[in-house]
Design a protein around this motif. Structure first.
Motif, mmCIF file in Angstrom:
data_model
loop_
_atom_site.group_PDB
_atom_site.id
_atom_site.type_symbol
_atom_site.label_atom_id
_atom_site.label_comp_id
_atom_site.label_asym_id
_atom_site.label_seq_id
_atom_site.Cartn_x
_atom_site.Cartn_y
_atom_site.Cartn_z
ATOM 1 N N PRO A 1 0.822 -1.205 0.000
ATOM 2 C CA PRO A 1 0.000 0.000 0.000
ATOM 3 C C PRO A 1 0.865 1.268 0.000
ATOM 4 O O PRO A 1 1.912 1.301 0.650
ATOM 5 C CB PRO A 1 -0.800 -0.109 1.299
ATOM 6 N N HIS A 2 0.430 2.260 -0.726
ATOM 7 C CA HIS A 2 1.127 3.556 -0.817
ATOM 8 C C HIS A 2 2.532 3.409 -1.405
ATOM 9 O O HIS A 2 3.445 4.142 -1.052
ATOM 10 C CB HIS A 2 1.173 4.246 0.546
ATOM 11 N N GLN A 3 2.681 2.444 -2.281
ATOM 12 C CA GLN A 3 3.997 2.084 -2.820
ATOM 13 C C GLN A 3 4.718 3.263 -3.461
ATOM 14 O O GLN A 3 5.914 3.440 -3.235
ATOM 15 C CB GLN A 3 3.840 0.945 -3.839
ATOM 16 N N ALA A 4 4.029 4.062 -4.266
ATOM 17 C CA ALA A 4 4.716 5.149 -4.988
ATOM 18 C C ALA A 4 5.392 6.115 -4.027
ATOM 19 O O ALA A 4 6.590 6.406 -4.173
ATOM 20 C CB ALA A 4 3.732 5.893 -5.893
ATOM 21 N N VAL A 5 4.676 6.580 -3.031
ATOM 22 C CA VAL A 5 5.245 7.571 -2.123
ATOM 23 C C VAL A 5 6.264 6.941 -1.178
ATOM 24 O O VAL A 5 7.318 7.536 -0.908
ATOM 25 C CB VAL A 5 4.139 8.348 -1.371
ATOM 26 N N ILE A 6 5.988 5.764 -0.671
ATOM 27 C CA ILE A 6 6.936 5.110 0.243
ATOM 28 C C ILE A 6 8.232 4.770 -0.484
ATOM 29 O O ILE A 6 9.327 4.990 0.038
ATOM 30 C CB ILE A 6 6.295 3.865 0.893
#
Length: 186
Positions: free
Chosen positions: A115-120
């Protein structure tokens, strides 16, 4: 990859750091510039999309804060706790899972998937670039890294990390081992 965009003024960063300036003390200029550098790199990886900016800026303000607020070498969880408490207290409306994840996984060795891969993942890559002083580049050019480093001087940040490892761990070696065990994720 597009040329890197450097914003010299990020009011949110300065506002969020202000309440912690006294706790951070003499380490403040170095930490502030580390935050600016990592935000610059992460935003680059995110195509400078403004929708990510509040989360990225907030995550990087808090990502290492536990070093000073809790005097801990295993500072991820304390940093997350302060960020999440402030997010709720001040009503910023940031997704708590994304905020926690950006802080929790910023030292992950392998790419983050979930989850939230792009920002993390952008935050993870950004911190590796700065923590390694540009030795690890994650696809950025040496020239881009030099531009960012010229805009936001180191101000002794990496020496601060070594000093804190020694102060909190009893020696640089023991502290370094404690830091590695406490913050590096696979």
């Amino acid at each position: 990859m597009a040329e890197i965009e450097i914003k010299l003024d990020r009011p949110r960063i300065d506002e969020l750091l202000a309440p912690y300036r006294q706790q951070i003390g003499n380490d403040f200029p170095g930490y502030r510039n580390h935050v600016y550098r990592t935000v610059t790199y992460a935003m680059h990886f995110l195509g400078n999309h403004s929708r990510y900016e509040p989360l990225v800026e907030t995550a990087f303000v808090y990502h290492d804060l536990g070093l000073w607020t809790d005097h801990e070498l295993a500072y991820l969880e304390p940093s997350e706790a302060v960020a999440l408490a402030d997010n709720e207290k001040y009503g910023w409306g940031l997704d708590p899972d994304a905020l926690r994840g950006a802080i929790h996984w910023h030292h992950k060795i392998r790419p983050y998937k979930g989850p939230h891969q792009a920002v993390i993942e952008a935050c993870r890559k950004a911190d590796w670039i700065d923590a390694s002083m540009g030795i690890i580049r994650k696809g950025l050019s040496r020239a881009a890294i030099k531009q960012v480093e010229a805009a936001f001087a180191n101000e002794g940040f990496h020496k601060t990390l070594l000093r804190l490892a020694k102060d909190y761990g009893g020696s640089t070696l023991v502290g370094g081992i404690q830091v590695t065990r406490g913050i590096v994720k696979w």
